[in-house]
Structure formats: C-alpha cells, structure tokens
Design an enzyme around this catalytic site. Structure first.
Site, PDB file in Angstrom:
ATOM      1  CE  LYS A 123      28.988  43.564  42.793  1.00 17.21           C
ATOM      2  NZ  LYS A 123      29.267  42.298  43.455  1.00 17.21           N
ATOM      3  CE  LYS A 204      36.154  45.390  40.410  1.00 20.07           C
ATOM      4  NZ  LYS A 204      36.019  44.668  41.582  1.00 20.07           N
ATOM      5  CE  LYS A 207      35.447  35.945  41.024  1.00 17.58           C
ATOM      6  NZ  LYS A 207      35.015  35.838  42.418  1.00 17.58           N
TER       7      LYS A 207
HETATM    8  P1  AMP Z   1      35.853  39.058  43.737  1.00 16.16           P
HETATM    9  O1  AMP Z   1      36.122  38.673  42.328  1.00 16.16           O
HETATM   10  O2  AMP Z   1      35.123  40.336  43.853  1.00 16.16           O
HETATM   11  O3  AMP Z   1      35.272  37.940  44.586  1.00 16.16           O
HETATM   12  O4  AMP Z   1      37.280  39.365  44.351  1.00 16.16           O
HETATM   13  C1  AMP Z   1      38.112  38.406  44.942  1.00 16.16           C
HETATM   14  C2  AMP Z   1      39.481  39.025  45.223  1.00 16.16           C
HETATM   15  O5  AMP Z   1      40.133  39.380  44.004  1.00 16.16           O
HETATM   16  C3  AMP Z   1      39.433  40.310  46.061  1.00 16.16           C
HETATM   17  O6  AMP Z   1      40.540  40.341  46.942  1.00 16.16           O
HETATM   18  C4  AMP Z   1      39.556  41.405  45.038  1.00 16.16           C
HETATM   19  O7  AMP Z   1      40.120  42.582  45.557  1.00 16.16           O
HETATM   20  C5  AMP Z   1      40.482  40.762  44.010  1.00 16.16           C
HETATM   21  N1  AMP Z   1      40.230  41.310  42.661  1.00 16.16           N
HETATM   22  C6  AMP Z   1      39.053  41.242  41.981  1.00 16.16           C
HETATM   23  N2  AMP Z   1      39.161  41.840  40.771  1.00 16.16           N
HETATM   24  C7  AMP Z   1      40.450  42.299  40.699  1.00 16.16           C
HETATM   25  C8  AMP Z   1      41.197  42.999  39.678  1.00 16.16           C
HETATM   26  N3  AMP Z   1      40.645  43.337  38.515  1.00 16.16           N
HETATM   27  N4  AMP Z   1      42.499  43.302  39.945  1.00 16.16           N
HETATM   28  C9  AMP Z   1      43.078  42.949  41.108  1.00 16.16           C
HETATM   29  N5  AMP Z   1      42.429  42.288  42.104  1.00 16.16           N
HETATM   30  C10 AMP Z   1      41.140  41.956  41.906  1.00 16.16           C
END
Ligand code: AMP
Ligand code: TRP
Length: 340
Positions: A123, A204, A207
C-alpha cells in the site's frame, strides 16, 4: 501486581472485522463473512466494522460517506445472515477502548515488525507520502483482537500475517509485563480463502481495484446485469474447452468460486465440465452467484430502509463490546502502571 488472564471459555471467543471502504465483494463473503455466519451457534463472537482503519488512507476520507458506509457494511453483515441476537456487532470507533489500547500496544511493538508487513509494503509502494497510521495499522488490528480475549479470528488468507503479528505482540507483552493477553489464531476457510480478480486472476479480488476497474470484482450488491457482464467476461485463456490438466489461473478461479458456492467436490466439478466450452462454466458460476447474492441484496435493501433500527442494534452492540473491552483494557493499564 499480578494480572490474571481468564480461562478459555467452552465456546471459542471469536472476533473479526471488515473495513467500510466500499461495497463488499464475493471474496469478502467466501473468505470471511460466510464462515462467521456458518459457525454462529458454536462460538461466542464479536464482529466489528473497522472504520478507524479507513482513516489510514487520509486522502480517501469523506466524512459523510464514511458514516454511511459503516452503517451499510453492518447492514450487509446482517443481510448475509449474522444474527445480532447471537453475536455482538458494532462499529469500532463507537468503542474508544480500541484506540486507547492501540496506543499502549504501539509503544511495546518494535518498528521492524511493522515494516515487514506485506500490506504496508504494497500500500505504500510508489507513494511519496503515507500517513503513519498505514504503518501502525496492524497494531490497531491487534488491539481489536486482543481486547476481547479472542481465541479465533476468521479471515481470508491475506490477513494471516496480521493475526500472526497480533500473536507476537501479545506474546512479547505477556513476557515483558506479565500474563495479560490470550493468544489468538487465524482461521481460514477450506474453500474460497483467496478469490482472484475476474479481469486479472493474478491479483486477489480487492475493493480498491474494484473502485477503479469495472469487471474486476463481483459485488455482493451488484445488479443482475452487472453480475452477468462481469462473470461472462471473466478472463480465461485461449483454449476452446476445459481440460483440468491445463486450467489457467482464470479458469481455476472460476472453479474455486463454483466449488465454494455449491460445496460440490472439485473432481466432480472438473469431470462435469471436461471437454465443454468456458461459456458453460461461466453460466454455472453466474447461476450460483445469483442464487447466493439475490436474497442478500433484498435483505440489505430492507435493512437500509430502517436506519433507526440499524442504529439501535449497533448501539446495543457497542455497549456490549465496551463492557468486555473495558475489562481487558483495565488489565493492560494495570500491567503498565497507567490509569487510575
Ligand atoms: P477487506 O476487504 O480487506 O476489509 O477484508 C475483509 C475480509 O475479507 C478479510 O477477512 C479478508 O481476508 C477477506 N478477503 C478480502 N479479499 C479477499 C479475497 N479476494 N478472497 C478471500 N478473502 C478475502
Ligand atoms: N485488516 C483487516 C482487513 O483488511 C480488517 C480488520 C481490522 C480485522 N481489524 C480486524 C480483521 C480484526 C480481523 C480482526 O481485512
């Protein structure tokens, strides 16, 4: 002074959270949310919307939008099936103990540990100036987890490093200042722990990329038309038909999504699609995704239609979380010799 850590409860104590940055995607659902919901009878769980973590990218702060998104992400938790009666659901900033504990842990965490975090590296890469919060982000996450004597943290694969750091922070604190924290471990799902981008299966699904590139992610609130467009134009490869020995990363990602959504064993899925065109596989994925997200979208709309009720649920969640967080924070402060 001796400080005692409570015994591990019969049901594992669970905590997890997500940032209210934008609409949630299928990776969030399969990697995290779905397992929160699936195990809600077997655990003593708290789930937070981590709005303070959003402030780590100060350029992106929009006060009105942030408040709205925090509420929307909580509504999405409920729309996905989290029951506010069986879980404590709250917004991180409504429980000031998180920020306070974070400072105490910041002081006992070696700087080198934070520079090593891959999320910080990716980041901050190529940016002229980054806020200090981006570096200390995992310490706030450690506070989120440690304040509730958490045993298990259900997350996607990308968060394992942060949970391991939390363990290291707790271990070091316990060694230096006496037994204070319970040591948590990450729990990742067997299928869907890392969903890749539909337009680029080498990264991956995230968002932040979704905000820039339509077609990258499958949003849990996407309209049927958008879902169709995103899934039917997912990147595969130049082969004409599916052969499991040669499945490219894009095709593998589609298979993983299908497996995670239908719970069908992978060999059976592979056998079913052998020799068939990718269009058939995409149609099956579209169908499975639609079946999952349609009721979520409907429940979400209903919940967002009653903001007073949503706020009341979140206020109850914050009060319940606060009671537990305050007890742990008192232990931490006693161990350090601060506070009354
Ligand atoms: P975040 O979007 O970073 O706030 O992630 C929220 C939750 O979703 C966390 O537990 C991440 O590990 C999970 N997560 C985010 N992106 C992925 C993805 N592409 N595949 C699986 N889990 C994800
Ligand atoms: N860092 C996590 C993510 O980006 C969000 C998060 C913050 C979290 N605090 C947490 C996850 C505590 C689990 C437990 O997904």
């Amino acid at each position: 002074m001796t400080v005692s850590v409570p015994d591990t409860p019969a049901r594992p104590r669970v905590l997890s959270g997500m940032q209210p940055t934008d609409a949630l995607h299928l990776g969030n659902y399969l990697g995290a949310l779905r397992q929160w919901v699936a195990r809600q009878d077997e655990q003593d769980a708290l789930f937070c919307v981590v709005d303070l973590h959003v402030l780590t990218v100060p350029e992106a702060i929009d006060p009105h939008l942030l408040r709205h998104r925090s509420r929307a992400v909580a509504a999405l938790y409920f729309a996905c099936g989290l029951d506010p009666e069986r879980n404590v659901v709250f917004v991180q900033s409504h429980v000031p103990e998180h920020a306070e504990c974070s400072w105490l842990l910041t002081c006992t965490t070696p700087l080198g540990w934070l520079y090593r975090m891959t999320q910080f590296k990716s980041k901050s890469e190529g940016r002229e100036s980054v806020g200090t919060g981006l570096l200390t982000y995992p310490v706030l996450q450690a506070a989120d987890i440690l304040l509730y004597d958490t045993d298990e943290v259900p997350v996607g694969e990308d968060q394992v490093q942060h949970v391991e750091l939390t363990r290291d922070i707790a271990t070091r604190f316990n060694r230096l200042f006496g037994d204070t924290f319970v040591l948590p471990k990450a729990v990742i799902p067997t299928a869907g722990a890392r969903i890749m981008g539909m337009d680029d299966p080498t990264v991956k699904m995230s968002k932040s990329i979704m905000a820039e590139r339509p077609g990258h992610g499958i949003g849990l609130l996407d309209s049927p038309n958008v879902l169709k467009k995103t899934i039917m134009s997912a990147v595969t490869d130049s082969e004409r038909e599916f052969r499991s020995e040669h499945a490219s990363p894009g095709v593998r990602n589609l298979l993983v999504i299908l497996q995670a959504l239908t719970a069908e064993p992978m060999p059976e899925i592979e056998a079913r699609f052998a020799g068939r065109g990718y269009g058939d596989l995409k149609k099956a994925v579209l169908e499975a995704v639609t079946e999952t997200v349609t009721p979520i979208r409907e429940r979400f709309d209903a919940l967002m239609g009653d903001p007073a009720e949503l706020d009341a649920i979140l206020a109850r969640g914050a009060a319940a979380a606060r009671e537990r967080a305050a007890a742990t924070l008192a232990r931490v402060k006693a161990a350090l010799g601060v506070g009354t």
